[in-house]
Design an enzyme around this catalytic site. Structure first.
Site, PDB file in Angstrom:
ATOM      1  N   PRO A 230       0.877  -1.129   0.261  1.00 48.72           N
ATOM      2  CA  PRO A 230      -0.053  -0.044  -0.070  1.00 48.72           C
ATOM      3  C   PRO A 230       0.644   1.145  -0.076  1.00 48.72           C
ATOM      4  CG  PRO A 230      -0.082  -1.077   2.396  1.00 48.72           C
ATOM      5  CD  PRO A 230       0.626  -1.872   1.304  1.00 48.72           C
ATOM      6  N   CYS A 231       2.280   1.155   0.061  1.00 48.02           N
ATOM      7  CA  CYS A 231       2.899   2.380   0.212  1.00 48.02           C
ATOM      8  C   CYS A 231       2.804   3.308  -1.030  1.00 48.02           C
ATOM      9  CB  CYS A 231       4.308   2.068   0.573  1.00 48.02           C
ATOM     10  SG  CYS A 231       5.017   1.007  -0.620  1.00 48.02           S
ATOM     11  N   LYS A 232       2.659   2.727  -2.340  1.00 43.90           N
ATOM     12  CA  LYS A 232       2.513   3.373  -3.363  1.00 43.90           C
ATOM     13  C   LYS A 232       1.310   3.707  -4.018  1.00 43.90           C
ATOM     14  CE  LYS A 232       6.897   3.608  -3.860  1.00 43.90           C
ATOM     15  NZ  LYS A 232       7.797   4.912  -3.787  1.00 43.90           N
TER      16      LYS A 232
END
Lengths: 513, 126
Positions: B107-109
């Protein structure tokens, strides 16, 4: 006309004599020269009126002298005419001498006056200017000294005030924690204090944390000072009581000894091989000390090799092996300290539903994802891990795999940097309850009043049902953590290598530690 | 574009089964797809990540006998998609609702990617 020429020559000789006699008459000489020039100009103009002079006094003097000179010249002309009629040369010489004598007494007082004015005026003004400039420079120096000293004093006072406030805050936090000391924590602290740090350790600390390229290098002297303070306190209080030892360990936000001891902590594990082939052979158990901060997938291959070396009948494949404890499959992707079992079985055959093999590469990916999420929680948009070089990612992971504390912390230090001016945004905390997925929500280090939040407050916001009855104790790294521990302290000292603080909720009736 | 929990509920209510528990909300989809001439079951779940404030895509593939595909096989499936670069953001992790290992897209991007979407077409179907 000849007489006039002679008089002019006499004046020039007089000037030269004065010039040679003494240096202090230079100004007077200058004045005399100016007067001569005026005389010459008067002669050239034939006695006409002078242009206006800046000094009225000099103008009057010059006019008077001119009139006298004209009268003398007129008298001389008359005498000359009379002598020409008489035709006597000696009489002419006698007449010349008195004329010169008259000239010198007339000039004496005037000359002296000029000397006096010329000599005193400039010297007086010069002295005045000199003294004024001297006073000004000394005043400026005094002013600068005062400014610098006041700045230094204010800087010292500010630093002292800041440190005093910081220490008083720490003392308040520590005072709250002392009465709640638990047995395990005391034992751990005694163990830490007994191992006195040696000179090599001190050098290692400096090497580990000194970095000229670090943007926060200003904080390093303070950190070094904190280390020195902790070391000295530890030395002084070696024979103190247990509560005071706790004060020593809790002092300072980052504690090297705590981080080092948690890294080195190991748990004894007994591996029993459970083969379903009903061959009747019983394999001897395999024992290993595994680091609490590590992960089972990193060590399974080596353990299997050791088992095979002793038992030829064992035909286990690492791809088909899974771990079980007390009848439940283990989540081997958790840190070993989080996996509560002390006895583990090796099993083969069909896996239970939901149990997937975890290779080293998969374990590395899980580790890095947790690390990025933890640092996003701490710094939000200023997250560091995503901007790191791949070499640094590899260094963090391989240092963990090969148990190299200093290599790990040379990179991890940057992930743990925070201060009172720039605190962590949220503390990465995960709570584990047996048989459930971990729980995780946002945990800021301070409350709305700016006071530090404690573990009790975090647990209450995360899972109120576990904390209200007091039937659970909360263990991290095998230590029962006091509920009054500040979250910022946990975030810096109790974080696992993936930068998360993993806390297990264990029933007080449960025998597992 | 700010992705909130309410938008998450509104977008994924249609066409999927919503599972609500004390651990969170999960949208589930289960279909059969073909892999190397074999029918496999594809499980797709979408959860909400409170750290990044974005939805997270979880998925896994199972054979008829219930055994999951291996990591290399799953990545081989992902490479058939239009975007081959997504494989670097796929890894195993624990499913926040089920408590077992699933594959997920990091989910970081996600927030940066969704800011670039134009809203045309169904991206999930691609």
């Amino acid at each position: 006309m000849t007489l006039l020429f002679f008089a002019v020559l006499h004046l020039f000789l007089f000037c030269s004599i004065c010039f040679q006699s003494d240096g202090k008459f230079q100004r007077a000489v200058a004045v005399m020269r100016s007067q001569c020039d005026v005389d010459t100009m008067l002669d050239a103009m034939g006695g006409n009126s002078l242009p206006e002079e800046p000094t009225v006094k000099r103008l009057k003097s010059i006019d008077v002298k001119a009139e006298l000179r004209r009268r003398v010249e007129d008298l001389l002309e008359k005498l000359a005419e009379e002598r020409h009629a008489v035709c006597n040369g000696d009489t002419r010489n006698e007449d010349n001498a008195p004329a010169d004598g008259n000239a010198s007494p007339e000039r004496g007082p005037g000359g002296e006056k000029e000397w006096f004015d010329g000599e005193d005026g400039p010297s007086t003004s010069t002295e005045a200017q000199t003294s004024a400039s001297a006073l000004a420079s000394s005043a400026e120096e005094e002013r600068l000294n005062a400014i610098v000293q006041s700045k230094i004093r204010s800087h010292i006072a500010n630093s002292a005030a800041r440190r005093h406030a910081h220490r008083s805050r720490k003392q308040k936090e520590l005072a709250r924690q002392i009465p709640q000391t638990s047995h395990n924590l005391v034992r751990r602290q005694i163990e830490c204090v007994s191992s006195h740090p040696s000179q090599a350790d001190v050098t290692t600390r400096s090497q580990c944390f000194v970095s000229s390229n670090d943007p926060l290098s200003f904080d390093f002297p303070y950190m070094e000072d904190s280390f020195a303070e902790d070391s000295s306190l530890s030395f002084i209080r070696e024979g103190s009581t247990e509560s005071q030892q706790q004060v020593v360990l809790m002092a300072g936000e980052f504690d090297y000894e705590v981080s080092r001891k948690l890294w080195e902590a190991a748990v004894p594990v007994e591996f029993q091989i459970d083969q379903d082939d009903e061959s009747g052979d019983v394999c001897r158990p395999n024992y290993a000390m595994l680091p609490r901060c590590g992960y089972f997938p990193l060590y399974l291959t080596r353990i299997l090799e050791q088992v095979k070396a002793r038992e030829d009948s064992v035909k286990l494949d690492v791809e088909k092996v899974w771990l079980e404890s007390n009848g439940s499959p283990l989540k081997i992707y958790y840190p070993i300290a989080v996996v509560n079992g002390n006895v583990n079985d090796f099993r083969t055959g069909p896996r239970p539903e939901g149990v997937l093999p975890v290779s080293k590469d998969a374990m590395e990916a899980i580790f890095m994802q947790s690390l990025k999420e933890a640092n996003y929680l701490k710094r939000r948009k200023e997250e560091i891990v995503s901007g790191m070089k791949i070499d640094e990612h590899k260094q963090l992971w391989l240092s963990l795999v090969h148990d190299r504390f200093h290599d790990f912390w040379s990179v991890n230090r940057r992930l743990m940097e925070s201060s009172e001016e720039r605190p962590f945004h949220d503390i990465p905390i995960r709570l584990y309850v047996s048989g459930q997925p971990f729980r995780q929500i946002l945990q800021p280090p301070h409350d709305t009043n700016g006071e530090p939040r404690t573990l009790a407050q975090a647990l209450d916001s995360l899972s109120h049902d576990l904390i209200e009855d007091g039937k659970y104790q909360f263990i991290s790294h095998g230590i029962v953590v006091p509920l009054e521990t500040p979250l910022s302290y946990l975030g810096k000292n109790f974080a696992y290598p993936d930068n998360f603080v993993h806390i297990c909720a264990i029933c007080n009736n449960s025998p597992s530690a | 574009m700010t992705f909130s929990r309410r938008m998450f509920l509104n977008v994924f209510t249609k066409g999927a089964h919503i599972s609500n528990s004390e651990l969170g909300i999960c949208a589930k989809q289960s279909v059969m797809v073909r892999f190397r001439g074999e029918a496999v079951n594809r499980q797709v779940h979408i959860t909400y990540n409170s750290t990044y404030n974005v939805p997270v895509l979880w998925f896994n593939f199972y054979r008829r006998d219930g055994t999951p595909l291996t990591t290399s096989e799953v990545l081989e499936m992902a490479n058939n998609e239009d975007s081959m670069e997504i494989t670097q953001y796929i890894s195993l992790n624990e499913h926040p609702i089920l408590g077992v290992l699933f594959y997920n897209v990091h989910p970081c991007k996600t927030k940066d990617i969704m800011n670039e979407l134009t809203g045309k077409g169904n991206y999930i179907a691609k």
